[in-house]
Write a protein that holds these residues in place. Structure first.
Motif, mmCIF file in Angstrom:
data_model
loop_
_atom_site.group_PDB
_atom_site.id
_atom_site.type_symbol
_atom_site.label_atom_id
_atom_site.label_comp_id
_atom_site.label_asym_id
_atom_site.label_seq_id
_atom_site.Cartn_x
_atom_site.Cartn_y
_atom_site.Cartn_z
ATOM 1 N N GLN A 75 0.839 -1.205 0.000
ATOM 2 C CA GLN A 75 0.000 0.000 0.000
ATOM 3 C C GLN A 75 0.874 1.256 0.000
ATOM 4 O O GLN A 75 0.606 2.218 -0.717
ATOM 5 N N ALA A 76 1.919 1.235 0.809
ATOM 6 C CA ALA A 76 2.813 2.403 0.878
ATOM 7 C C ALA A 76 3.568 2.567 -0.429
ATOM 8 O O ALA A 76 3.672 3.661 -0.972
ATOM 9 N N ARG A 79 1.279 3.732 -2.984
ATOM 10 C CA ARG A 79 0.406 4.817 -2.529
ATOM 11 C C ARG A 79 -1.043 4.514 -2.891
ATOM 12 O O ARG A 79 -1.751 5.332 -3.458
ATOM 13 N N ASN A 80 -1.444 3.288 -2.561
ATOM 14 C CA ASN A 80 -2.799 2.859 -2.904
ATOM 15 C C ASN A 80 -3.387 2.052 -1.751
ATOM 16 O O ASN A 80 -2.913 0.965 -1.445
ATOM 17 N N PRO A 81 -4.432 2.583 -1.099
ATOM 18 C CA PRO A 81 -4.998 1.908 0.082
ATOM 19 C C PRO A 81 -5.653 0.569 -0.259
ATOM 20 O O PRO A 81 -5.948 -0.210 0.635
ATOM 21 N N ALA A 217 5.208 6.572 1.108
ATOM 22 C CA ALA A 217 3.750 6.588 1.276
ATOM 23 C C ALA A 217 3.224 8.016 1.165
ATOM 24 O O ALA A 217 2.091 8.238 0.747
ATOM 25 N N ILE A 218 4.050 9.002 1.533
ATOM 26 C CA ILE A 218 3.624 10.398 1.432
ATOM 27 C C ILE A 218 3.596 10.815 -0.029
ATOM 28 O O ILE A 218 2.590 11.262 -0.549
ATOM 29 N N THR B 91 -1.586 13.242 -1.096
ATOM 30 C CA THR B 91 -1.256 11.971 -0.465
ATOM 31 C C THR B 91 -2.469 11.050 -0.532
ATOM 32 O O THR B 91 -3.609 11.498 -0.485
ATOM 33 N N PHE B 93 -2.976 8.751 1.713
ATOM 34 C CA PHE B 93 -3.329 8.374 3.081
ATOM 35 C C PHE B 93 -3.475 9.626 3.945
ATOM 36 O O PHE B 93 -2.778 10.614 3.727
ATOM 37 N N PHE B 95 -2.292 11.332 6.333
ATOM 38 C CA PHE B 95 -1.230 11.762 7.241
ATOM 39 C C PHE B 95 -1.607 13.095 7.869
ATOM 40 O O PHE B 95 -2.248 13.929 7.225
#
Lengths: 332, 259
Positions: A75-76, A79-81, A217-218, B91, B93, B95
């Motif tokens: 996921q990180a 960058r995909n949940p 991930a950012i 982003t 997610f 954060f």
């Protein structure tokens, strides 16, 4: 102590307790009742406990931890949940490799490594490689393209497995089918020990990359300008994930959605930071699969459910809900 | 901290096998220098700054930082010297804003250590200096474009770089925050000698810079002091519009286009 430090300590403390508790539940659950006090004195109880119950719990621990930690890492990385070994086709690729090995009757080992492990790793690696190659045509990985290619890789792998089952002898076909459903059934501690020798170092290597994965991930460009060698990190994480998933799938079959359910639960409680999420998912995934397996053993009065069915029934709806939420942010 | 010496020579870049989008561009940045990069859409500004940030490898030409080729630097050490603020950051997610800013401390952190209390202080100071301390605990994903831009700028400041590379940081900022951005850059230069190379379409802001680099179709159309570049003749050429007008008002140059 900083906020991140406090959250890490809380996550490790709480999830370790949860894991220990789930192991106790797993050891006590089953068609035969075992009195813990008689495990050492009664030979029947001892055999049941050490040859069946304990190995099964440890198998759940190893596979659950593996699937969850690779889910969080993938996921990180992308960058995909919605990424996870199952949705990206990595499990499917591993299943294809393992099915081929079973059909060819490869029970042999090379240098102590069972060929089913090796074939499964090769299949998982192939799936990761093709998903990535399709999704990454240019500078960025498009989230939609990534998941679509994962779905298609799964379909192709599934079609190949069906073909193998059709062409092979009925006995092998039945073995493939039983294995595909997924089970943590194992006799004796030796197979678990062999798995641990491969998995534990790979887990440690993934955890060692948690700082880089947190920056990735950012945002990819941000990570690159903060000193992360993005391509190198990607290659290593891909290989580690294929290895870990390959081994987990070759041992337990295709158990879906653990890598989706667990990281999102850990996130919701302890936050986004990958330096917390990776170890948290490792512990949480182990606890989750042990409990799911315990549930699978007692859900039906006469027989047991496949554990893959339990995780699928829980994870499928969660996936749809996440997709629904994503659509609102229109990121797919 | 040693003086900054950043030197790019004869850079050229092409995407895939296509035509060059940046050609023969040379640029240097010394201690405390402030350079604005202007040009029409598609003139190669972002490609140029992405090369300067090490995100794209030039097809030819060299970039040196403190006398060492850019790609020979250890990436983490380089990240302590040069920070990059992209055009937009999204982003996947949720954060927290503070977590984004803290990521700027990553090049300074020891291996396998979480950031220290001191790092958190630096991150909070960076947020305060851009007037965004109140956003610290908010989810970055839920902020407006302008607020995100301030947080990302704070991340770059927390990196404590010698050189800031900014890709259109002012595009989604309001009038006050645009001015604040320039004030922040001037303050950083005065206090710490930080240099900046900034892409902007906001010609009004460029008066505060030492030099302006104007790109046209990937090549340098002009390079010089603001009052020398912001002339009607040069601007008309750069933007391909004969109706561009400019007028000196005190220290600043006003630029507009007649309809």
């Amino acid at each position: 102590m900083t906020d991140t430090g406090r959250r890490l300590a809380a996550a490790l403390g709480i999830l370790t307790m949860v894991l220990l508790a789930s192991m106790v539940v797993g050891l006590l659950t089953g068609s035969q009742h075992i009195e813990l006090g008689r495990v050492l004195s009664d030979s029947m109880s001892r055999t049941l406990f050490f040859r069946l119950r304990l190995p099964r719990v440890l198998m759940g621990l190893a596979i659950g931890a593996s699937l969850a930690v690779t889910g969080a890492a993938l996921q990180a990385l992308f960058r995909n949940p919605l990424a996870d070994p199952y949705t990206l086709g990595v499990s499917g690729g591993g299943a294809l490799g393992a099915s081929a090995a079973i059909a060819l009757g490869w029970s042999a080992r090379v240098l102590g490594v069972p060929l089913v492990f090796a074939a499964s790793f090769a299949g998982a690696m192939l799936a990761v490689g093709s998903v990535r190659a399709i999704a990454r045509r240019g500078a960025v990985v498009l989230p939609g393209a990534l998941l679509l290619s994962g779905v298609v890789v799964n379909l192709i792998a599934g079609a190949c497995v069906l073909t193998i089952q059709y062409l092979t002898d009925p006995e092998s076909a039945l073995r493939i089918l039983r294995w595909l459903i997924g089970s943590l059934d194992v006799v004796g501690l030796a197979p678990v020990g062999r798995m641990a020798m491969v998995l534990a170092p790979a887990w440690v290597a993934l955890l060692a990359l948690s700082r880089q994965l947190n920056l990735l991930a950012i945002d990819e460009d941000t990570a690159a300008t903060l000193g992360v060698d993005v391509r190198r990190c990607e290659r290593i994480v891909h290989t580690l994930c294929a290895l870990v998933v390959g081994v987990a799938v070759s041992a337990g079959g295709a158990i879906g959605f653990v890598g989706l359910i667990v990281p999102h639960a850990v996130r919701a409680i302890f936050g986004e930071d990958l330096r917390i999420l990776l170890p948290g998912s490792l512990l949480g995934g182990a606890a989750f699969l042990i409990l799911a397996d315990a549930l699978a053993r007692v859900a039906l009065p006469a027989s047991e459910l496949p554990v893959g069915a339990v995780t699928g029934l829980m994870g499928g709806p969660l996936f749809l809900w996440l997709l629904h939420r994503q659509q609102r942010f229109s990121m797919i | 901290m040693s003086e900054l010496c950043f030197e790019a020579r004869r850079l050229e870049y092409a995407y895939g096998g296509g035509p060059a989008v940046v050609r023969d561009v040379s640029l240097s940045a010394g201690q405390g220098s402030m350079t604005a990069v202007i040009g029409a859409n598609g003139s190669g500004k972002s490609t140029l700054i992405r090369m300067l940030a090490g995100l794209l490898r030039p097809r030819s030409g060299t970039i040196e930082l403190d006398g060492v080729a850019f790609d020979k630097w250890d990436a983490r050490l380089r990240a302590r010297r040069v920070a990059y603020v992209p055009q937009a950051t999204a982003t996947a997610f949720p954060f927290q804003a503070l977590e984004i800013v803290l990521s700027g401390r990553a090049p300074h952190a020891e291996r396998f250590r979480l950031e220290s209390g001191r790092d958190v202080e630096i991150a909070m100071e960076a947020l305060e200096s851009v007037g965004a301390a109140h956003l610290a605990r908010r989810a970055f994903i839920g902020l407006s474009g302008g607020e995100r831009q301030m947080v990302v700028l704070a991340r770059a400041l927390a990196q404590e770089p010698r050189l800031l590379l900014l890709d259109e940081p002012s595009s989604s900022l309001d009038l006050k925050h645009r001015t604040d951005l320039i004030r922040t850059l001037l303050r950083l230069r005065r206090k710490n000698g930080v240099s900046a190379i900034m892409i902007t379409h906001d010609l009004q802001l460029t008066g505060a810079f030492d030099q302006i680099l104007a790109l046209r179709c990937g090549e340098i159309a002009a390079l010089g002091k603001p009052e020398a570049v912001l002339t009607e003749e040069l601007l008309g050429e750069i933007y391909g519009d004969p109706k561009v007008r400019s007028q000196r008002v005190g220290e600043q140059t006003l630029v507009w286009v007649e309809l």
